[in-house]
Design an enzyme around this catalytic site. Structure first.
Site, PDB file in Angstrom:
ATOM      1  N   GLY A   1       0.698  -1.066  -0.168  1.00 17.89           N
ATOM      2  CA  GLY A   1       0.011  -0.020  -0.139  1.00 17.89           C
ATOM      3  C   GLY A   1       1.084   1.010   0.144  1.00 17.89           C
ATOM      4  O   GLY A   1       1.645   1.228   0.127  1.00 17.89           O
ATOM      5  N   GLY A   2       0.415   2.712   0.662  1.00 16.36           N
ATOM      6  CA  GLY A   2       0.752   4.102  -0.040  1.00 16.36           C
ATOM      7  C   GLY A   2       2.270   3.677   1.058  1.00 16.36           C
ATOM      8  O   GLY A   2       2.977   3.655   0.264  1.00 16.36           O
ATOM      9  N   PHE A   3       2.578   3.695   2.312  1.00 19.43           N
ATOM     10  CA  PHE A   3       3.948   3.509   3.143  1.00 19.43           C
ATOM     11  C   PHE A   3       3.482   2.075   3.686  1.00 19.43           C
ATOM     12  O   PHE A   3       4.446   2.744   4.823  1.00 19.43           O
ATOM     13  CB  PHE A   3       3.403   4.619   4.416  1.00 19.43           C
ATOM     14  CG  PHE A   3       1.927   5.384   4.975  1.00 19.43           C
ATOM     15  CD1 PHE A   3       1.002   4.997   4.070  1.00 19.43           C
ATOM     16  CD2 PHE A   3       1.588   4.633   6.280  1.00 19.43           C
ATOM     17  CE1 PHE A   3      -0.729   5.185   4.901  1.00 19.43           C
ATOM     18  CE2 PHE A   3       0.628   4.610   7.017  1.00 19.43           C
ATOM     19  CZ  PHE A   3      -0.713   4.681   5.701  1.00 19.43           C
ATOM     20  N   ALA A   4       3.428   0.438   3.397  1.00 18.37           N
ATOM     21  CA  ALA A   4       3.158  -0.180   4.215  1.00 18.37           C
ATOM     22  C   ALA A   4       3.300  -1.702   3.157  1.00 18.37           C
ATOM     23  O   ALA A   4       2.816  -1.220   1.715  1.00 18.37           O
ATOM     24  CB  ALA A   4       1.948   0.061   5.002  1.00 18.37           C
TER      25      ALA A   4
ATOM     26  N   VAL B   1       2.588  -5.977   3.531  1.00 19.11           N
ATOM     27  CA  VAL B   1       2.268  -7.012   4.193  1.00 19.11           C
ATOM     28  C   VAL B   1       2.893  -8.094   3.679  1.00 19.11           C
ATOM     29  O   VAL B   1       2.643  -8.600   2.083  1.00 19.11           O
ATOM     30  CB  VAL B   1       0.588  -7.293   4.369  1.00 19.11           C
ATOM     31  CG1 VAL B   1       0.005  -7.897   4.632  1.00 19.11           C
ATOM     32  CG2 VAL B   1       0.454  -5.464   5.084  1.00 19.11           C
TER      33      VAL B   1
ATOM     34  N   ASP C   1     -13.395   4.014   7.172  1.00 20.60           N
ATOM     35  CA  ASP C   1     -12.379   3.995   5.659  1.00 20.60           C
ATOM     36  C   ASP C   1     -13.487   2.287   4.966  1.00 20.60           C
ATOM     37  O   ASP C   1     -12.644   1.436   4.714  1.00 20.60           O
ATOM     38  CB  ASP C   1     -11.557   4.194   5.648  1.00 20.60           C
ATOM     39  CG  ASP C   1     -11.149   3.870   4.580  1.00 20.60           C
ATOM     40  OD1 ASP C   1      -9.493   3.251   4.520  1.00 20.60           O
ATOM     41  OD2 ASP C   1     -11.638   3.722   3.730  1.00 20.60           O
TER      42      ASP C   1
HETATM   43  C1  LIG Z   1      -5.188 -10.458  -0.874  1.00 20.88           C
HETATM   44  N1  LIG Z   1      -4.929 -11.864   0.075  1.00 20.88           N
HETATM   45  C2  LIG Z   1      -5.039 -12.886  -0.722  1.00 20.88           C
HETATM   46  C3  LIG Z   1      -4.932 -13.717   0.415  1.00 20.88           C
HETATM   47 BR1  LIG Z   1      -4.348 -15.965   0.179  1.00 20.88          BR
HETATM   48  C4  LIG Z   1      -4.151 -13.576   1.885  1.00 20.88           C
HETATM   49  C5  LIG Z   1      -4.347 -11.805   1.157  1.00 20.88           C
HETATM   50  C6  LIG Z   1      -3.970 -10.782   2.799  1.00 20.88           C
HETATM   51  O1  LIG Z   1      -4.683  -9.884   2.470  1.00 20.88           O
HETATM   52  N2  LIG Z   1      -3.900 -11.791   3.658  1.00 20.88           N
HETATM   53  C7  LIG Z   1      -4.346 -10.805   5.168  1.00 20.88           C
HETATM   54  N3  LIG Z   1      -4.123 -11.233   5.999  1.00 20.88           N
HETATM   55  N4  LIG Z   1      -3.803  -9.748   7.182  1.00 20.88           N
HETATM   56  C8  LIG Z   1      -4.004  -9.283   6.459  1.00 20.88           C
HETATM   57  C9  LIG Z   1      -4.107  -9.307   4.966  1.00 20.88           C
HETATM   58  C10 LIG Z   1      -4.301  -7.821   4.696  1.00 20.88           C
HETATM   59  N5  LIG Z   1      -3.994  -6.928   5.460  1.00 20.88           N
HETATM   60  C11 LIG Z   1      -3.810  -5.850   5.120  1.00 20.88           C
HETATM   61  O2  LIG Z   1      -3.526  -4.527   6.297  1.00 20.88           O
HETATM   62  N6  LIG Z   1      -4.605  -5.193   4.067  1.00 20.88           N
HETATM   63  C12 LIG Z   1      -4.272  -3.436   3.398  1.00 20.88           C
HETATM   64  C13 LIG Z   1      -4.686  -3.819   2.412  1.00 20.88           C
HETATM   65  N7  LIG Z   1      -6.169  -2.673   2.847  1.00 20.88           N
HETATM   66  C14 LIG Z   1      -6.906  -2.012   1.615  1.00 20.88           C
HETATM   67  C15 LIG Z   1      -7.287  -1.254   0.861  1.00 20.88           C
HETATM   68  C16 LIG Z   1      -5.664  -0.715   0.932  1.00 20.88           C
HETATM   69  C17 LIG Z   1      -4.726  -1.394   1.556  1.00 20.88           C
HETATM   70  C18 LIG Z   1      -2.886  -3.321   3.256  1.00 20.88           C
HETATM   71  C19 LIG Z   1      -2.757  -2.071   3.586  1.00 20.88           C
HETATM   72  C20 LIG Z   1      -1.218  -1.590   3.549  1.00 20.88           C
HETATM   73  C21 LIG Z   1      -0.441  -2.445   2.983  1.00 20.88           C
HETATM   74  C22 LIG Z   1      -0.845  -2.708   1.953  1.00 20.88           C
HETATM   75  C23 LIG Z   1      -2.050  -4.334   2.568  1.00 20.88           C
HETATM   76  C24 LIG Z   1      -3.866  -7.579   6.884  1.00 20.88           C
HETATM   77  C25 LIG Z   1      -3.025  -7.217   7.636  1.00 20.88           C
HETATM   78  C26 LIG Z   1      -3.974  -7.487   8.079  1.00 20.88           C
END
Ligand SMILES: Cn1cc(Br)cc1C(=O)Nc1[nH]nc2c1CN(C(=O)N[C@H](CN1CCCC1)c1ccccc1)C21CC1
Length: 346
Positions: A20-23, A25, A132
């Protein structure tokens, strides 16, 4: 993998699952339990003025514990980075789930909506507002349960739920008219609007207000006019209309939604408000196993744990409790034992 020394010995980093923007995962494994987790890594330098949002997200997540909110396990901070270790949702984004099914049936949409509503009602009951809510911020776990994420914009208005908020934030597509107008607004009312947009997306497979040009999008939101596809039942139309009311004072409230006929159809009970799953309870089996591993008494172990510092002990305890609640054997790998995993030939 870019080495983050602070994680060494605690988590094994795997692939990046979100940027994402400043992070970013990354998928990771909590070494002591072998459980998968997601680690949100934020570089302080690139956070800039968003640094306070991390504090907001941390404060919120540390007071939340709910079946349908991605659980925070550990917080690590170095001089250059923040690391948020949270529940891994292996079912991906709700958005992708809707797209691949084209749209959900009323029954499927109701099941999903009830879970999201229960998380939002819980959030509001603790004085938080999300601000959001959108399909990208609703993930699915492996049992296709909903999990709310991204609390960077959530707020705890000083005056509680009657306290006005002024920051215009969140994504315009899901933003309520009063937010778009930059007027002062009540957080829980904007969350109801966004849930209305979410419910519409679940039932229709596309968004009620959408346009490439931002000012046309704003106009559509302020007018509050949207398509009502033929397949929507009269009851679904009524519910969506009550949520997508441009006048926040006419908008249905969360507590009315909890016992709304459409929400209740096919279910006997209204949604329990505190469907929180208390992770901060004393579980002697987990405490004893962890105490033995650390070579201290269970009393000393509980003394450490019950400070809920969101350190590695907190993460290990929460993950053990998770496993136990899923009916899996509670175990931790002693020093040196690396759990059997599908061996890669490298
Ligand atoms: C997309 N995906 C496909 C599989 Br298989 C698992 C996932 C996945 O993202 N799993 C997952 N588990 N836990 C998390 C995630 C993603 N994730 C996130 O926090 N994902 C968000 C997604 N946001 C939605 C709109 C803008 C960004 C994120 C925030 C900042 C930077 C990157 C990603 C957490 C940590 C809480």
């Amino acid at each position: 993998m870019a080495p983050y020394p602070v994680l060494r010995g605690l988590y094994e980093l795997d692939k990046t699952i979100g940027c994402g923007g400043f992070a970013k995962v990354k998928l990771a494994t909590h070494i002591l339990t072998g459980e998968k987790v997601a680690i949100k890594i934020m570089e302080k330098r690139s956070l800039g003025e968003n640094l306070h949002r991390v504090r907001v997200e941390l404060d919120a997540l540390q007071s939340l514990s709910h079946r349908h909110i991605s659980q925070l396990y550990q917080v690590l901070e170095t001089e250059s980075h923040f690391f948020l270790v949270v529940e891994y949702c292996s079912g991906g984004e709700l958005f992708d789930h809707i797209v691949e099914k084209n749209r959900l049936s009323e029954k499927e949409a109701r099941a999903a909506f009830r879970q999201i509503l229960s998380a939002v009602a819980y959030l509001h009951s603790l004085g938080f507002v999300h601000r959001d809510l959108k399909p990208e911020n609703v993930l699915l776990d492996k049992d296709l349960n909903m999990k709310l994420i991204d609390f960077g914009l959530c707020a705890k208005p000083s005056g509680g739920l009657t306290g006005f908020l002024y920051t215009s934030c969140g994504s315009p597509t899901y933003a309520a008219p009063e937010l778009v107008l930059g007027k002062k607004y009540l957080g829980h009312e904007v969350d109801v609007w966004s849930m209305g947009v979410l419910l519409y997306a679940l039932l229709c497979g596309f968004l009620p207000f959408d346009d490439d040009k931002i000012d046309t999008l704003y106009k559509k939101i302020l007018e509050g006019k949207y398509e009502e596809p033929a397949w929507l039942t009269a009851e679904s139309r009524r519910l969506i209309r009550s949520m997508l009311q441009t006048d926040p004072k006419k908008r249905v409230r969360v507590d009315e939604l909890l016992s709304h006929p459409w929400v209740m159809r096919g279910f006997r009970e209204p949604i329990p408000l505190n469907n929180s799953c208390n992770m901060k309870e004393h579980d002697s089996q987990c405490v004893n196993i962890l105490a033995r591993h650390k070579n201290i008494t269970p009393e000393e172990m509980w003394e450490l744990l019950s400070k809920w510092k969101y350190d590695y002990n907190t993460a290990t305890y929460f993950l053990m409790l998770n496993r136990k609640r899923r009916g899996l054997p509670v175990r931790i790998f002693g020093p040196g034992a690396t759990p059997f995993r599908n061996y890669r030939n490298n």
